[in-house]
Write a protein that holds these residues in place. Structure first.
Motif, PDB file in Angstrom:
ATOM      1  N   HIS A   1      19.537  20.383 -20.663  1.00 28.33           N
ATOM      2  CA  HIS A   1      19.074  21.673 -21.181  1.00 28.33           C
ATOM      3  C   HIS A   1      20.255  22.622 -21.277  1.00 28.33           C
ATOM      4  O   HIS A   1      21.154  22.566 -20.447  1.00 28.33           O
ATOM      5  CB  HIS A   1      18.014  22.239 -20.213  1.00 28.33           C
ATOM      6  N   PRO A   2      20.263  23.516 -22.284  1.00 26.16           N
ATOM      7  CA  PRO A   2      21.409  24.430 -22.400  1.00 26.16           C
ATOM      8  C   PRO A   2      21.502  25.470 -21.278  1.00 26.16           C
ATOM      9  O   PRO A   2      22.550  26.058 -21.071  1.00 26.16           O
ATOM     10  CB  PRO A   2      21.191  25.129 -23.755  1.00 26.16           C
ATOM     11  N   ARG A   3      20.397  25.673 -20.563  1.00 19.14           N
ATOM     12  CA  ARG A   3      20.451  26.625 -19.435  1.00 19.14           C
ATOM     13  C   ARG A   3      20.428  25.866 -18.116  1.00 19.14           C
ATOM     14  O   ARG A   3      19.845  24.786 -18.035  1.00 19.14           O
ATOM     15  CB  ARG A   3      19.254  27.588 -19.489  1.00 19.14           C
ATOM     16  N   PRO A   4      21.044  26.429 -17.062  1.00 21.84           N
ATOM     17  CA  PRO A   4      21.080  25.690 -15.790  1.00 21.84           C
ATOM     18  C   PRO A   4      19.675  25.489 -15.218  1.00 21.84           C
ATOM     19  O   PRO A   4      18.803  26.324 -15.391  1.00 21.84           O
ATOM     20  CB  PRO A   4      21.932  26.579 -14.880  1.00 21.84           C
ATOM     21  N   TRP A   5      19.501  24.383 -14.557  1.00 19.97           N
ATOM     22  CA  TRP A   5      18.234  24.054 -13.887  1.00 19.97           C
ATOM     23  C   TRP A   5      18.122  24.928 -12.652  1.00 19.97           C
ATOM     24  O   TRP A   5      19.043  24.981 -11.854  1.00 19.97           O
ATOM     25  CB  TRP A   5      18.289  22.583 -13.487  1.00 19.97           C
TER      26      TRP A   5
END
Length: 202
Positions: A118-122
């Motif tokens: 995913h482009p955003r951090p988990w």
């Protein structure tokens, strides 16, 4: 409907799936960061036969064993229904918002690393569904991002020449994608045969 009841079989499937995921981490600290629960085997005879047919056709075209080797790639979904949809209908073009390695209307994007989905951090407490796919990369073209809008004649896959950076999750995500396509008769297949959903897990 939903995931199957716990059984010995699903336990061993989960272990197999987790082993695949853990061997495909980009970041070694991910070993302690994820918990996986149930796994379901995606048994779609059509996808499996098409994957084999793709391999046979490319072998006849002179591809090397390395180019025909099966590997794994990964997709993340927020909802179980979305994951199931891909398992049932396959990974189709126009399913990605990324365009750095090629036109998403002519190919599919799928992640190389199982912890970079995913482009955003988990973030802590987030959950989702991962679909592990079998992938035959075929002939791979290494490109600079945004330099190739279309599938490349004679190739089956684009990858970025830049490695992922830990400093930017978005960049790491985009740079660790496979852009996979299948062109026949001058037009791109709606569902490339060389990507086959294998296991879905929560």
């Amino acid at each position: 409907a939903g995931f199957p009841a716990e059984s010995e079989e699903s336990d061993s499937l989960l272990q197999r799936a987790v082993a695949v995921l853990q061997s495909s981490y980009l970041d070694s600290t991910s070993q302690d960061g994820f918990q996986y629960s149930q796994a379901i085997l995606v048994e779609n005879d059509l996808f499996l036969s098409e994957l084999k047919a793709f391999a046979r056709a490319k072998e006849a075209a002179g591809y090397s064993q390395e180019e025909l080797q099966e590997t794994f790639a990964f997709l993340l979904f927020d909802k179980e229904e979305e994951a199931k949809e891909v398992c049932q209908s396959g990974l189709r073009v126009n399913s990605s918002s990324i365009s750095t390695l090629g036109d998403p209307a002519k190919g599919v994007y799928i992640s190389k690393y199982s912890d970079c989905l995913h482009p955003r951090p988990w973030h802590h407490g987030k959950s989702g569904y991962i679909v592990i796919c079998k992938l035959i990369k075929g002939k791979v073209r290494v490109i600079a991002e945004a330099s190739a809008a279309c599938p490349s004649p004679g190739y089956d896959c684009h990858v970025s020449k830049h490695g992922p950076t830990k400093s930017s999750p978005c960049q790491a995500f985009e740079r660790s994608q496979y852009y996979v396509y299948e062109v026949s008769g001058g037009s791109a297949a709606e569902r490339p045969r060389q990507v086959c959903p294998y296991i879905c897990l929560a």
